[in-house]
Motif scaffolding. Structure first.
Motif, PDB file in Angstrom:
ATOM      1  N   GLU A  58       0.859  -1.178   0.000  1.00  0.00           N
ATOM      2  CA  GLU A  58       0.000   0.000   0.000  1.00  0.00           C
ATOM      3  C   GLU A  58       0.896   1.229   0.000  1.00  0.00           C
ATOM      4  OE1 GLU A  58      -2.418  -0.578   3.472  1.00  0.00           O
ATOM      5  OE2 GLU A  58      -3.533  -2.223   2.543  1.00  0.00           O
ATOM      6  N   THR A  60       0.939   5.492  -0.306  1.00  0.00           N
ATOM      7  CA  THR A  60       0.215   6.755  -0.333  1.00  0.00           C
ATOM      8  C   THR A  60       1.209   7.857  -0.679  1.00  0.00           C
ATOM      9  OG1 THR A  60       0.506   7.102   2.041  1.00  0.00           O
ATOM     10  CG2 THR A  60      -1.539   6.065   1.356  1.00  0.00           C
ATOM     11  N   GLU A  62       1.477  12.165  -1.016  1.00  0.00           N
ATOM     12  CA  GLU A  62       0.829  13.449  -0.740  1.00  0.00           C
ATOM     13  C   GLU A  62       0.991  14.365  -1.946  1.00  0.00           C
ATOM     14  OE1 GLU A  62       2.044  15.201   2.944  1.00  0.00           O
ATOM     15  OE2 GLU A  62       2.017  13.273   3.967  1.00  0.00           O
ATOM     16  N   VAL A 130      -4.482  13.160  -1.429  1.00  0.00           N
ATOM     17  CA  VAL A 130      -3.636  11.996  -1.170  1.00  0.00           C
ATOM     18  C   VAL A 130      -3.962  10.903  -2.191  1.00  0.00           C
ATOM     19  CG1 VAL A 130      -2.952  10.238   0.506  1.00  0.00           C
ATOM     20  CG2 VAL A 130      -3.526  12.541   1.286  1.00  0.00           C
ATOM     21  N   HIS A 132      -3.807   7.093  -3.153  1.00  0.00           N
ATOM     22  CA  HIS A 132      -3.746   5.792  -2.481  1.00  0.00           C
ATOM     23  C   HIS A 132      -3.579   4.713  -3.547  1.00  0.00           C
ATOM     24  CE1 HIS A 132      -5.296   7.421   1.367  1.00  0.00           C
ATOM     25  NE2 HIS A 132      -5.960   8.243   0.574  1.00  0.00           N
TER      26      HIS A 132
END
Length: 159
Positions: A58, A60, A62, A130, A132
């Protein structure tokens, strides 16, 4: 712990010559990038967080102020690439600006994955600035973990 200050006094610069030198460098770099279309979001590299679960990675990233249509996510063999552009707003004429610390321009982040994802194994969602990503591990990667028995004593001599 004191919070960093946006404004300094001349006395601050006299008492700390390194702060004065740092400020001069920041001003020079800011002036250098002012006319350039390649101003950056965080030096052109968005901050990321990477976590691993049993069956996926996973990621993420910004990307504040970026529109989802200006983001590109791609996979080339085992390379995950996040790139795009933050576009400048054009409302600068209505105010007399004193400080503007917003940045615009292209960004790029690349990272190697420990496997080559299968087709359809990457999902991308963008919410509130964000990005993902979920990258599912191939079945062969998930089953490759083996437990090794540890035996007591010294290894046998190979003489």
């Amino acid at each position: 712990m004191a919070l960093p200050r946006l404004w300094t006094t001349s006395q601050d610069l006299v008492s700390d010559p390194f702060r004065a030198m740092q400020r001069e460098m920041e001003n020079a770099l800011r002036a250098f990038g002012r006319g350039s279309p390649s101003a950056y979001i965080g030096a052109g590299i968005p901050p990321v967080a990477v976590a691993e679960t049993k069956d996926a990675f996973e990621v993420t990233a910004e990307l504040p102020g970026v529109d989802e249509k200006d983001i590109k996510v791609s996979v080339d063999e085992n390379q995950l690439v996040i790139s795009g552009e933050k576009k400048a707003e054009s409302t600068r004429d209505e105010k007399e600006w004193h400080v503007e610390e917003r940045t615009y321009g292209s960004f790029y982040r690349s990272m190697s994955l420990p496997f080559e994802p299968e087709d359809g194994a990457v999902e991308a969602h963008f919410d509130k600035g964000v990005l993902h990503l979920t990258i599912k591990k191939p079945t062969k990667v998930m089953k490759s973990s083996k437990t090794i028995d540890v035996k007591a004593g010294a290894p046998p001599n190979k003489a």
